[in-house]
Design a protein around this motif. Structure first.
Motif, PDB file in Angstrom:
ATOM      1  N   ARG A  84      46.534  37.307  64.670  1.00 24.10           N
ATOM      2  CA  ARG A  84      47.250  37.289  63.575  1.00 24.10           C
ATOM      3  C   ARG A  84      46.860  36.758  62.044  1.00 24.10           C
ATOM      4  N   MET A  85      46.748  37.807  60.982  1.00 23.73           N
ATOM      5  CA  MET A  85      46.530  36.872  60.092  1.00 23.73           C
ATOM      6  C   MET A  85      47.593  36.947  58.688  1.00 23.73           C
ATOM      7  N   VAL A  86      47.841  35.488  58.308  1.00 30.46           N
ATOM      8  CA  VAL A  86      48.661  35.757  56.861  1.00 30.46           C
ATOM      9  C   VAL A  86      48.608  35.137  56.033  1.00 30.46           C
ATOM     10  N   LEU A  87      48.106  36.179  54.652  1.00 27.52           N
ATOM     11  CA  LEU A  87      48.668  35.248  53.806  1.00 27.52           C
ATOM     12  C   LEU A  87      48.820  34.875  53.139  1.00 27.52           C
ATOM     13  N   ASP A  88      49.360  33.743  52.462  1.00 22.62           N
ATOM     14  CA  ASP A  88      50.049  32.540  52.492  1.00 22.62           C
ATOM     15  C   ASP A  88      49.790  31.308  50.905  1.00 22.62           C
ATOM     16  N   ARG A  89      48.579  31.955  50.058  1.00 23.85           N
ATOM     17  CA  ARG A  89      48.393  30.764  49.155  1.00 23.85           C
ATOM     18  C   ARG A  89      47.723  32.412  47.988  1.00 23.85           C
ATOM     19  N   ASN A  90      48.790  32.237  46.912  1.00 22.86           N
ATOM     20  CA  ASN A  90      47.590  32.044  46.122  1.00 22.86           C
ATOM     21  C   ASN A  90      46.228  32.265  45.395  1.00 22.86           C
ATOM     22  N   PRO A  91      45.331  32.613  44.712  1.00 26.27           N
ATOM     23  CA  PRO A  91      44.218  31.802  44.338  1.00 26.27           C
ATOM     24  C   PRO A  91      45.319  31.227  43.091  1.00 26.27           C
ATOM     25  N   ASP A  92      43.948  30.206  42.673  1.00 30.01           N
ATOM     26  CA  ASP A  92      44.273  29.198  40.736  1.00 30.01           C
ATOM     27  C   ASP A  92      43.768  29.532  40.146  1.00 30.01           C
ATOM     28  N   ASN A  93      42.664  30.854  40.588  1.00 29.56           N
ATOM     29  CA  ASN A  93      42.111  31.461  39.038  1.00 29.56           C
ATOM     30  C   ASN A  93      41.938  32.551  39.128  1.00 29.56           C
ATOM     31  N   PHE A  94      41.665  33.700  38.792  1.00 32.55           N
ATOM     32  CA  PHE A  94      41.389  34.604  38.957  1.00 32.55           C
ATOM     33  C   PHE A  94      39.843  35.329  39.122  1.00 32.55           C
ATOM     34  N   PHE A  95      39.515  34.654  37.274  1.00 30.38           N
ATOM     35  CA  PHE A  95      38.106  34.826  37.718  1.00 30.38           C
ATOM     36  C   PHE A  95      37.037  33.977  38.487  1.00 30.38           C
ATOM     37  N   ALA A  96      37.347  32.661  38.630  1.00 34.94           N
ATOM     38  CA  ALA A  96      37.117  32.110  39.553  1.00 34.94           C
ATOM     39  C   ALA A  96      36.950  32.935  40.959  1.00 34.94           C
ATOM     40  N   GLU A  97      37.540  33.100  41.523  1.00 34.63           N
ATOM     41  CA  GLU A  97      37.951  33.185  42.703  1.00 34.63           C
ATOM     42  C   GLU A  97      38.083  35.001  43.131  1.00 34.63           C
ATOM     43  N   THR A  98      39.340  35.387  42.412  1.00 34.24           N
ATOM     44  CA  THR A  98      38.924  36.688  42.836  1.00 34.24           C
ATOM     45  C   THR A  98      38.017  37.428  41.778  1.00 34.24           C
ATOM     46  N   GLU A  99      37.377  37.623  41.058  1.00 33.23           N
ATOM     47  CA  GLU A  99      36.618  37.872  40.488  1.00 33.23           C
ATOM     48  C   GLU A  99      35.013  37.391  41.176  1.00 33.23           C
ATOM     49  N   GLN A 100      34.676  36.188  41.483  1.00 31.11           N
ATOM     50  CA  GLN A 100      33.800  36.108  41.634  1.00 31.11           C
ATOM     51  C   GLN A 100      33.374  35.766  43.085  1.00 31.11           C
ATOM     52  N   VAL A 101      34.777  36.553  44.486  1.00 31.39           N
ATOM     53  CA  VAL A 101      34.299  36.161  45.716  1.00 31.39           C
ATOM     54  C   VAL A 101      32.908  37.929  45.918  1.00 31.39           C
ATOM     55  N   ALA A 102      32.107  36.922  46.390  1.00 29.34           N
ATOM     56  CA  ALA A 102      31.279  38.271  47.361  1.00 29.34           C
ATOM     57  C   ALA A 102      31.184  38.376  48.759  1.00 29.34           C
ATOM     58  N   PHE A 103      31.842  39.839  48.461  1.00 30.54           N
ATOM     59  CA  PHE A 103      31.712  40.564  49.741  1.00 30.54           C
ATOM     60  C   PHE A 103      30.660  41.219  51.108  1.00 30.54           C
ATOM     61  N   HIS A 104      30.035  41.413  51.674  1.00 27.48           N
ATOM     62  CA  HIS A 104      28.731  41.582  52.408  1.00 27.48           C
ATOM     63  C   HIS A 104      28.694  42.100  54.100  1.00 27.48           C
ATOM     64  N   THR A 105      28.608  43.027  54.182  1.00 26.85           N
ATOM     65  CA  THR A 105      29.018  43.548  55.464  1.00 26.85           C
ATOM     66  C   THR A 105      28.250  43.105  56.523  1.00 26.85           C
ATOM     67  N   ALA A 106      26.974  42.462  55.997  1.00 29.78           N
ATOM     68  CA  ALA A 106      25.649  41.903  56.908  1.00 29.78           C
ATOM     69  C   ALA A 106      25.894  40.171  56.952  1.00 29.78           C
ATOM     70  N   ASN A 107      27.351  39.562  56.283  1.00 24.85           N
ATOM     71  CA  ASN A 107      27.961  38.441  56.640  1.00 24.85           C
ATOM     72  C   ASN A 107      28.640  38.513  57.870  1.00 24.85           C
ATOM     73  N   VAL A 108      27.905  38.024  58.949  1.00 29.03           N
ATOM     74  CA  VAL A 108      28.365  37.724  60.309  1.00 29.03           C
ATOM     75  C   VAL A 108      28.230  36.848  60.817  1.00 29.03           C
ATOM     76  N   VAL A 109      28.860  36.885  61.524  1.00 28.92           N
ATOM     77  CA  VAL A 109      28.371  35.333  62.896  1.00 28.92           C
ATOM     78  C   VAL A 109      28.172  36.020  64.641  1.00 28.92           C
ATOM     79  N   PRO A 110      27.264  34.455  64.900  1.00 25.66           N
ATOM     80  CA  PRO A 110      27.318  34.383  66.556  1.00 25.66           C
ATOM     81  C   PRO A 110      28.135  36.092  66.405  1.00 25.66           C
ATOM     82  N   GLY A 111      28.052  37.192  67.232  1.00 21.40           N
ATOM     83  CA  GLY A 111      29.133  37.775  68.969  1.00 21.40           C
ATOM     84  C   GLY A 111      29.157  39.121  67.884  1.00 21.40           C
TER      85      GLY A 111
END
Ligand code: HDD
Length: 701
Positions: free
Chosen positions: A319-346
């Motif tokens: 289960r995932m719960v979203l419970d906190r809004n970012p403090d700053n749109f640019f710093a967080e929502t704009e600068q977040v960088a997703f990458h499909t190759a960001n994986v962890v062992p397993g």
């Protein structure tokens, strides 16, 4: 439902604390020099030229001139939130990923929802796919699940992605239309590239106009691979299921919202979290043993295909719960960088050619967007897992690496960083083949699952789909483009092709191209989604001076009990005179909002209020429009009379006997003082989302 505030403080939150800045002190320059005038530049005389030596002026203007970064080439418009994910039971039988094996772990996440085609400032409610990207800050490194709200994709090989995106984006000569798929170039591409057809069926369905980010599913789309501690692989398809069910807008409503509140989905997410109505999604997995790779009549590596849930059930795993809004749109929502190759062992990849291309493209895009190779150090991207390597330098290096060595092997630095134990190991799949540019024959059936999707829809879903195709093709200027798409649809279902053709000036095909195979997958229909929640739904209570405060309270109380929000709208803002003198404030003047921003409408009693509202144009339009958009309506006492004054020929207003609540066409009416039965009826209609079997002439309003 709501988490306690303590639960909202997690490791990521604590890590970010060191980066947060509150403006509390005196104004300074970027170098910390105190400043007492930020309004006047330094000039030679009161009316003279500005001086080069005004470093304060130059710094302020230079920063401003450089404040924009390139928007994402796709998914530019988005909204994000923090939260956490917790697995129900250990999945150690399938994966060694710690966050999926330890049910006691609450893994912090950041999720960014997005539209695809529009620019950063485009409207939220356009017809489009929605991105659903989740960054898990696990103790073993960041894992990104970069998915969409539709389980298949437009193309099979990532080398076609630029072509597809160029086709759907505004046309290059005049940059029109913004955030719209309804134009010639997209449909030209679709007609010529049949692998798009399955996805286009989804895009023309209500999935492409979600009511809220809280009411849409998410899918990893590709087949991924889980790998256990012994190195054994299991294919997996990821599903996010929203607790509130999967619900959509009506197309006409979506278009109106784009003007009335272009931030509709973004605002909804923000406000829900601020109110403590934390969005929740269940993670599910379709787990497929490697031995069953060829058991489903499709190629698991083909991202234009699903594995029907009836064949491989979705196992709920967490289960995932979203419970906190970012403090700053640019710093967080704009600068977040997703990458499909960001994986962890397993967690590992498959040879899906679209996924392979993504594994190149996401890193590449972050380099141009965020200006250099150190973007993982940005607060929102920074892992919770320790980072130690020999990467140095580059724009924006924030860390101060000490020591003389930044190479491996070294002896001068004590051999550090040493090679890690228990590392990420790529799944040892045997690969063997000639270098070749050829699409596999196993990817060639482009219509079978498009037909499966069509067969699985309810009547109202099909009606919406046909209207959507007619709308989109109707916006294409080139007849040949329309004809080719109809020809493609004739391979999906003959009746569908004829229905669409009839609306867009194309000769309906006389013969079916292929017979409809008749199979369906009931799980694909939104008609079967959860309909037991009203949390976060909004109800407009239409009032005026003379309103019955008791009726308003009954509505407000009942809605609040279920987590819905009732807002009192009136011809004027501020205090309202009520029938019995009870103080009551209007939440908003009706002229500042619109029915399309609410899920339901209720009209309380009060003779004077009813008399005024019965001839108040905006109120009557409000109720009528809500009715046309299939929204639940409730009327209490004299409020029932107000509804009779709308000019909708389809609206039947029942005349309830005192004490009895009547529900007809999704319109609940009641006269009396105990409104329990009525508010329960309203809540149940609201949980059902829309009254699709209501005759309104046309769903397009
Ligand atoms: Fe993509 C962004 C989802 C195929 C290249 N994509 C992006 C985002 C989502 C997806 C949700 C926004 C992430 C965010 O919020 O920052 N993309 C998908 C899905 C796909 C898909 C579910 C198919 C299964 N994408 C895809 C292909 C390519 C890309 C085939 C290129 C070969 N996508 C990108 C990108 C973006 C992106 C250009 C733009 C901004 C970014 O990556 O960070 O690299």
């Amino acid at each position: 439902m709501s988490e306690t505030p303590e639960a909202r403080t997690d490791d990521k939150d604590r890590q970010l604390e060191g980066d947060r800045v509150d403006s509390a002190g005196a104004l300074t320059t970027d170098t910390g020099v105190r400043v007492d005038d930020t309004d006047n530049s330094l000039s030679a005389g009161e009316r003279g030229p500005t001086l080069m030596e005004d470093f304060q002026f130059r710094e302020k203007l230079t920063h401003f001139d450089h404040e924009r970064i390139p928007e994402r080439v796709v998914h530019a418009r988005g909204a994000g939130a923090y939260g956490h994910f917790q697995v129900y039971e250990s999945l150690a039988d399938y994966t060694r990923a710690e966050f999926l094996c330890d049910p006691s772990l609450k893994t912090p996440v950041f999720v960014r929802f997005s539209t695809v085609a529009g620019s950063r400032g485009s409207a939220d409610t356009v017809r489009d796919v929605r991105g659903f990207a989740t960054k898990f800050y696990t103790r073993e490194g960041n894992y990104d699940l970069v998915g969409n709200n539709i389980p298949v994709f437009f193309i099979q090989d990532g080398i076609k992605f630029p072509d597809f995106v160029h086709a759907v984006k505004p046309e290059p000569h005049n940059e029109i239309p913004q955030a719209q798929s309804a134009h010639d170039t997209l449909w030209d591409f679709v007609g010529l590239q049949p692998e798009t057809v399955h996805m286009m069926m989804w895009l023309m369905s209500d999935r492409a106009i979600p009511r809220s980010y809280r009411t849409m599913q998410g899918f990893g789309v590709h087949t991924f691979r889980l790998v256990d501690a012994e190195g054994r692989g299991t294919f997996v398809k990821f599903h996010w299921t929203p607790k509130l069910g999967t619900h959509s807008l009506v197309w006409d409503e979506a278009q109106r919202i784009a003007g009335k509140d272009p931030d509709f989905n973004r605002r909804d997410l923000w406000e829900a979290i601020e109110r403590g109505h934390y969005p929740e999604y269940e993670l599910g997995m379709q787990l497929i043993p490697e031995s069953d790779e060829h058991a489903f009549g499709i190629d698991l590596l083909d991202p234009t295909k699903i594995v029907p849930e009836e064949e491989v059930p979705v196992t709920p795993v967490g289960r995932m719960v979203l419970d906190r809004n970012p403090d700053n749109f640019f710093a967080e929502t704009e600068q977040v960088a997703f990458h499909t190759a960001n994986v962890v062992p397993g967690i590992d990849f498959t040879n899906d050619p679209l996924l392979q291309a993504r594994n190149f493209s996401y890193l590449d895009t972050q380099l141009i967007r965020l200006g250099g190779p150190n973007f993982q150090q940005l607060p929102v991207n920074r892992p919770l897992a320790p980072v130690d390597n020999d990467q140095r330098d580059g724009y924006g290096q924030h860390r101060v690496h000490r020591g003389t060595t930044s190479y491996y092997p070294n002896s001068l630095g004590g051999g550090c960083p040493a090679l890690g134990s228990d590392p990420y190991r790529h799944h040892q799949e045997r690969v063997d083949g000639a270098k070749i540019r050829k699409r596999s024959d196993s990817f060639q059936d482009h219509y079978g699952q498009a037909t499966l999707f069509y067969n699985s829809l309810s009547d109202w879903e099909r009606a919406h789909l046909v209207e959507a195709f007619r709308f989109e093709l109707g916006k294409c200027d080139t007849l040949q483009v329309r004809e080719r798409v109809v020809e493609r649809l004739n391979h999906v279902d003959h009746g569908l092709a004829r229905d669409v053709a009839a609306g867009v000036g194309v000769d309906p095909p006389e013969k079916e191209a292929v017979p409809n195979h008749g199979r369906s997958s009931p799980a694909l229909s939104q008609a079967r989604t959860a309909m037991n929640e009203i949390t976060g739904r909004t109800v407009a209570v239409l009032a005026a001076d003379g309103v019955d405060a008791h009726d308003v309270e009954a509505l407000r109380g009942a809605m609040a009990d279920g987590g819905a929000v009732a807002e009192v709208l009136a011809p004027h803002d501020g205090p309202l005179r009520t029938a019995d003198g009870t103080p009551l404030e209007a939440d908003r003047a009706i002229g500042t909002v619109s029915s399309v921003l609410y899920d339901a409408v209720a009209v309380p009693g009060g003779a004077d209020a009813a008399a005024e509202l019965s001839s108040h144009g905006p109120t009557l339009h409000f109720a009528a429009e809500a009715f046309k958009h299939h929204k639940p309506i409730a009327a209490l006492n004299d409020g029932v009379d107000v509804l009779s004054h709308t000019t909708l020929p389809d609206l039947r207003v029942a005349a309830p006997a005192t004490g009895q609540a009547v529900v007809d066409q999704g319109v609940a009416t009641h006269r009396g003082s105990d409104h329990g039965e009525l508010t329960r009826a309203l809540a149940s209609l609201l949980a059902g989302h829309r009254v699709w079997d209501r005759g309104t002439g046309s769903v397009a309003a």
